[in-house]
Design a protein around this motif. Structure first.
Motif, PDB file in Angstrom:
ATOM      1  N   LYS A  30       0.833  -1.202   0.000  1.00  0.00           N
ATOM      2  CA  LYS A  30       0.000   0.000   0.000  1.00  0.00           C
ATOM      3  C   LYS A  30       0.871   1.256   0.000  1.00  0.00           C
ATOM      4  CE  LYS A  30      -3.949   2.196   2.122  1.00  0.00           C
ATOM      5  NZ  LYS A  30      -5.105   2.012   2.975  1.00  0.00           N
ATOM      6  N   MET A  31       1.957   1.234   0.776  1.00  0.00           N
ATOM      7  CA  MET A  31       2.867   2.378   0.800  1.00  0.00           C
ATOM      8  C   MET A  31       3.444   2.622  -0.583  1.00  0.00           C
ATOM      9  SD  MET A  31       4.294   4.845   2.460  1.00  0.00           S
ATOM     10  CE  MET A  31       4.206   4.489   4.196  1.00  0.00           C
ATOM     11  N   TRP A  32       3.867   1.554  -1.279  1.00  0.00           N
ATOM     12  CA  TRP A  32       4.395   1.710  -2.637  1.00  0.00           C
ATOM     13  C   TRP A  32       3.331   2.321  -3.546  1.00  0.00           C
ATOM     14  CZ3 TRP A  32       9.161   2.097  -3.952  1.00  0.00           C
ATOM     15  CH2 TRP A  32      10.153   1.382  -3.292  1.00  0.00           C
ATOM     16  N   VAL A  55      11.172   1.358   1.048  1.00  0.00           N
ATOM     17  CA  VAL A  55      10.007   1.445   1.925  1.00  0.00           C
ATOM     18  C   VAL A  55      10.106   0.411   3.041  1.00  0.00           C
ATOM     19  CG1 VAL A  55       7.511   1.092   2.017  1.00  0.00           C
ATOM     20  CG2 VAL A  55       8.499   2.454   0.184  1.00  0.00           C
ATOM     21  N   VAL A  80       7.085  11.030   9.235  1.00  0.00           N
ATOM     22  CA  VAL A  80       6.965  10.324   7.953  1.00  0.00           C
ATOM     23  C   VAL A  80       7.442  11.239   6.817  1.00  0.00           C
ATOM     24  CG1 VAL A  80       5.337   9.303   6.317  1.00  0.00           C
ATOM     25  CG2 VAL A  80       5.162   8.779   8.764  1.00  0.00           C
TER      26      VAL A  80
END
Length: 93
Positions: A30-32, A55, A80
Protein backbone atom coordinates in the motif's frame (compact mmCIF):
# COMPACT_ATOMS: atom_id res chain seq x y z
CA UNK A 1 31.60 -26.23 15.07
CA UNK A 2 28.66 -25.11 17.18
CA UNK A 3 25.55 -27.26 17.24
CA UNK A 4 22.44 -25.51 16.01
CA UNK A 5 19.34 -25.45 18.11
CA UNK A 6 16.29 -26.60 16.20
CA UNK A 7 13.59 -23.97 16.27
CA UNK A 8 10.05 -25.25 16.63
CA UNK A 9 6.72 -23.47 16.34
CA UNK A 10 3.29 -24.34 17.58
CA UNK A 11 0.52 -24.28 14.98
CA UNK A 12 -0.88 -21.17 16.69
CA UNK A 13 2.48 -19.39 16.51
CA UNK A 14 2.82 -20.24 12.83
CA UNK A 15 -0.67 -18.92 12.07
CA UNK A 16 0.00 -15.72 14.02
CA UNK A 17 3.33 -15.16 12.27
CA UNK A 18 1.71 -15.82 8.89
CA UNK A 19 -1.13 -13.38 9.64
CA UNK A 20 1.25 -10.64 10.77
CA UNK A 21 3.49 -11.26 7.74
CA UNK A 22 0.47 -10.83 5.45
CA UNK A 23 -0.43 -7.57 7.21
CA UNK A 24 3.12 -6.25 6.92
CA UNK A 25 3.40 -7.18 3.24
CA UNK A 26 0.04 -5.55 2.51
CA UNK A 27 1.12 -2.37 4.34
CA UNK A 28 4.36 -2.16 2.35
CA UNK A 29 2.48 -2.74 -0.92
CA UNK A 30 0.00 0.00 0.00
CA UNK A 31 2.87 2.38 0.80
CA UNK A 32 4.40 1.71 -2.64
CA UNK A 33 0.99 2.45 -4.23
CA UNK A 34 0.76 5.76 -2.35
CA UNK A 35 4.30 6.74 -3.33
CA UNK A 36 3.55 5.82 -6.95
CA UNK A 37 0.45 8.06 -6.92
CA UNK A 38 2.48 10.93 -5.42
CA UNK A 39 5.14 10.44 -8.06
CA UNK A 40 2.62 10.39 -10.90
CA UNK A 41 1.06 13.60 -9.58
CA UNK A 42 4.45 15.34 -9.39
CA UNK A 43 6.13 13.79 -12.43
CA UNK A 44 8.71 11.82 -10.47
CA UNK A 45 9.31 8.35 -9.11
CA UNK A 46 10.27 7.11 -5.63
CA UNK A 47 13.69 5.69 -6.33
CA UNK A 48 15.65 5.67 -3.08
CA UNK A 49 19.35 6.25 -3.53
CA UNK A 50 20.51 7.92 -0.35
CA UNK A 51 21.44 5.20 2.19
CA UNK A 52 19.43 2.69 0.09
CA UNK A 53 16.26 3.52 2.05
CA UNK A 54 13.53 1.39 0.56
CA UNK A 55 10.01 1.45 1.93
CA UNK A 56 10.57 -1.84 3.76
CA UNK A 57 13.78 -0.48 5.34
CA UNK A 58 11.88 2.62 6.52
CA UNK A 59 9.20 0.37 8.00
CA UNK A 60 11.98 -1.54 9.80
CA UNK A 61 13.45 1.74 11.04
CA UNK A 62 10.12 2.83 12.52
CA UNK A 63 9.49 -0.65 13.97
CA UNK A 64 12.78 -0.63 15.89
CA UNK A 65 11.41 2.16 18.10
CA UNK A 66 8.13 0.38 18.89
CA UNK A 67 8.13 -1.34 22.26
CA UNK A 68 4.69 -2.89 21.72
CA UNK A 69 2.36 -3.09 18.69
CA UNK A 70 0.09 -0.35 20.03
CA UNK A 71 2.99 2.06 20.68
CA UNK A 72 2.91 3.93 17.36
CA UNK A 73 1.88 7.45 18.39
CA UNK A 74 5.44 8.70 17.79
CA UNK A 75 5.04 8.00 14.04
CA UNK A 76 3.64 11.41 13.22
CA UNK A 77 3.01 12.92 9.78
CA UNK A 78 6.05 15.15 10.37
CA UNK A 79 8.29 12.13 11.03
CA UNK A 80 6.96 10.32 7.95
CA UNK A 81 7.50 13.46 5.86
CA UNK A 82 11.08 13.64 7.07
CA UNK A 83 11.63 10.02 6.03
CA UNK A 84 10.29 10.51 2.51
CA UNK A 85 11.04 14.17 1.66
CA UNK A 86 14.67 13.83 0.55
CA UNK A 87 14.73 14.91 -3.13
CA UNK A 88 17.67 12.57 -3.78
CA UNK A 89 15.23 9.68 -3.36
CA UNK A 90 12.89 10.96 -6.09
CA UNK A 91 13.87 10.79 -9.73
CA UNK A 92 12.24 12.62 -12.61
CA UNK A 93 10.17 10.49 -14.97
Amino acid sequence: MRARTKVTFTPEELETIAAVTRQGAAAIAKMWDILKAIGERQGCDWNPKKNSNSVSELFDLFAVDISCPDDTAFITPALVKKAFIDPDNWSKL
